[in-house]
Write an enzyme that holds these catalytic residues in place. Structure first.
Site, PDB file in Angstrom:
ATOM      1  N   GLY A 153     -31.140   5.594 -15.045  1.00 47.09           N
ATOM      2  CA  GLY A 153     -30.695   7.126 -14.775  1.00 47.09           C
ATOM      3  C   GLY A 153     -29.342   7.788 -15.404  1.00 47.09           C
ATOM      4  O   GLY A 153     -28.821   7.152 -14.505  1.00 47.09           O
ATOM      5  N   SER A 191     -34.675  14.444  -2.509  1.00 44.99           N
ATOM      6  CA  SER A 191     -34.933  12.862  -1.943  1.00 44.99           C
ATOM      7  C   SER A 191     -35.134  12.352  -0.578  1.00 44.99           C
ATOM      8  O   SER A 191     -35.334  11.529  -0.010  1.00 44.99           O
ATOM      9  CB  SER A 191     -34.596  11.731  -2.738  1.00 44.99           C
ATOM     10  OG  SER A 191     -33.185  11.597  -2.382  1.00 44.99           O
ATOM     11  N   ASP A 193     -27.876   9.973 -16.978  1.00 42.31           N
ATOM     12  CA  ASP A 193     -27.916  11.259 -17.582  1.00 42.31           C
ATOM     13  C   ASP A 193     -26.020  11.764 -17.585  1.00 42.31           C
ATOM     14  O   ASP A 193     -26.115  12.504 -18.462  1.00 42.31           O
ATOM     15  CB  ASP A 193     -28.567  12.255 -17.189  1.00 42.31           C
ATOM     16  CG  ASP A 193     -29.021  11.948 -15.094  1.00 42.31           C
ATOM     17  OD1 ASP A 193     -29.071  10.641 -14.964  1.00 42.31           O
ATOM     18  OD2 ASP A 193     -28.410  13.116 -15.219  1.00 42.31           O
ATOM     19  N   LYS A 217     -24.092  13.749   2.677  1.00 41.60           N
ATOM     20  CA  LYS A 217     -24.422  14.923   2.778  1.00 41.60           C
ATOM     21  C   LYS A 217     -24.264  16.132   3.951  1.00 41.60           C
ATOM     22  O   LYS A 217     -24.020  17.142   3.161  1.00 41.60           O
ATOM     23  CB  LYS A 217     -25.979  15.158   1.915  1.00 41.60           C
ATOM     24  CG  LYS A 217     -26.061  14.003   0.695  1.00 41.60           C
ATOM     25  CD  LYS A 217     -25.918  14.689  -0.452  1.00 41.60           C
ATOM     26  CE  LYS A 217     -26.607  14.072  -1.953  1.00 41.60           C
ATOM     27  NZ  LYS A 217     -26.719  14.799  -2.618  1.00 41.60           N
ATOM     28  N   GLU A 254     -23.202   5.132 -11.809  1.00 37.77           N
ATOM     29  CA  GLU A 254     -25.067   5.561 -12.314  1.00 37.77           C
ATOM     30  C   GLU A 254     -25.987   4.449 -12.005  1.00 37.77           C
ATOM     31  O   GLU A 254     -25.335   3.431 -12.409  1.00 37.77           O
ATOM     32  CB  GLU A 254     -25.097   6.802 -13.301  1.00 37.77           C
ATOM     33  CG  GLU A 254     -24.601   7.602 -13.288  1.00 37.77           C
ATOM     34  CD  GLU A 254     -25.128   8.465 -14.485  1.00 37.77           C
ATOM     35  OE1 GLU A 254     -25.873   9.872 -14.152  1.00 37.77           O
ATOM     36  OE2 GLU A 254     -24.879   7.915 -15.645  1.00 37.77           O
ATOM     37  N   SER A 287     -21.395   6.738  -0.240  1.00 34.78           N
ATOM     38  CA  SER A 287     -22.330   7.470  -0.124  1.00 34.78           C
ATOM     39  C   SER A 287     -22.720   7.592   0.845  1.00 34.78           C
ATOM     40  O   SER A 287     -23.239   8.044   1.767  1.00 34.78           O
ATOM     41  CB  SER A 287     -22.676   8.120  -1.263  1.00 34.78           C
ATOM     42  OG  SER A 287     -23.508   7.162  -1.872  1.00 34.78           O
TER      43      SER A 287
END
Length: 329
Positions: A217, A87, A219, A62, A213, A313
């Site tokens: 979740g 989060s 999506d 990130k 995923e 990640s």
């Protein structure tokens, strides 16, 4: 973004934006190592290259997107500060990047965010505004703070400069190891997957890109199948960095165009993979960071006999949680 925002004109990033991001973050973000394991190769039946973003600044990929996004803001606007919702990993990344650039930062975080991530965010000098992820809308809170203060809102994944910055991880991976047959990437909101797909398709055109995923979740998988961004209830999984309710509108066109498919893994498979990295490779990878690796090591992604890039990640998991998860039978 709400649906109305999603309908407005979007600036979809390109590979040129990833290259521009690489120049902006040079000397600021770590060029993380690529790790290999003969045991992992044997288990997967492939040649695996793990991009260790758990060793990035703030412990996650990130930082790349956060630093790129803040540094791209015009100085006269940047002095008003930045606001983000997260989060944890994006929170720390924005806080640290803002500190390095001398910019005030406010972070909207859920009450149940991992303590280690909240502590680190404060440690980088950011102000935290807590909310209830199951009853309150973090995006609305972020927009309100930005409107009241004049700060620039930088979402965790639905922002072209964030997406471009995240793509530098895959860019470095391919520069270091050469062309890949397959690239597997964790998927929460889609910033990392979108940016990685831009880099992979430009530098290794025959590479198949997949997202992974948590089962609870999916999506992203549902959205690709339906052909539009779908919203789901807040999922519950140990992969706290992938508990988004929808993928981003800026990255969805990239996913549609450049991603071959999306797979899911269970929490139990994430724990198994955390244990593998701890015992066999002597590294700490958080549950979200294990998404792509879990899919590869469990044979969920088709990669037999191929050269496979796997993005790890992040590594931000508190010691008590790490010990508890690995101790569970």
């Amino acid at each position: 973004m709400n649906d109305a925002t999603g309908q407005r004109s979007l600036r979809i990033p390109t590979f040129d934006d990833v290259l521009a991001a690489q120049a902006r973050i040079a000397g600021k973000a770590h060029r993380t190592p690529v790790l290999t394991s003969r045991t992992a190769d044997e288990q997967a039946g492939a040649t695996l290259f793990f991009k260790a973003e758990n060793l990035q600044r703030v412990g996650a990929f990130k930082f790349r997107g956060a630093y790129n996004a803040i540094s791209a803001i015009a100085p006269d606007i940047r002095r008003n500060g930045v606001v983000a919702y997260s989060s944890g990993n994006h929170a720390q990344a924005i806080a640290h990047a803002a500190h390095l650039l001398g910019v005030p930062a406010t972070i909207v975080m859920p009450h149940d965010a991992p303590a280690i991530k909240a502590q680190a965010t404060r440690g980088y000098g950011a102000t935290i505004v807590f909310y209830d992820r199951y009853t309150e809308d973090r995006e609305a809170i972020g927009r309100r703070i930005a409107a009241e203060t004049g700060a620039s809102l930088i979402p965790p994944y639905d922002h072209p400069d964030v997406i471009a910055g995240q793509g530098t991880a895959a860019l470095e991976l391919i520069e270091d190891v050469g062309p890949l047959d397959v690239l597997v990437v964790p998927l929460g909101g889609g910033g990392l997957l979108g940016g990685s797909a831009l880099a992979a398709c430009a530098l290794s055109p025959d590479c198949a890109v997949y997202g992974v995923e948590p089962e609870a979740g999916d999506d992203g998988r549902q959205s690709l199948a339906k052909g539009e961004v779908l919203h789901i209830p807040v999922p519950k999984s140990i992969a706290d960095g992938a508990l988004s309710t929808h993928v981003g509108y800026h990255n969805f066109p990239i996913l549609q165009d450049k991603v071959e498919g999306i797979f899911t893994v269970s929490d139990a498979q994430l724990v198994e993979t955390m244990r593998f990295f701890a015992e066999r490779m002597k590294i700490v990878v958080e549950p979200t960071g294990c998404l792509a690796a879990a899919a590869v090591l469990n044979g969920i992604v088709p990669c037999s006999g191929k050269r496979v890039g796997v993005i790890l990640s992040g590594g931000n998991v508190d010691v008590a949680t790490f010990a508890r998860l690995l101790a569970a039978e």
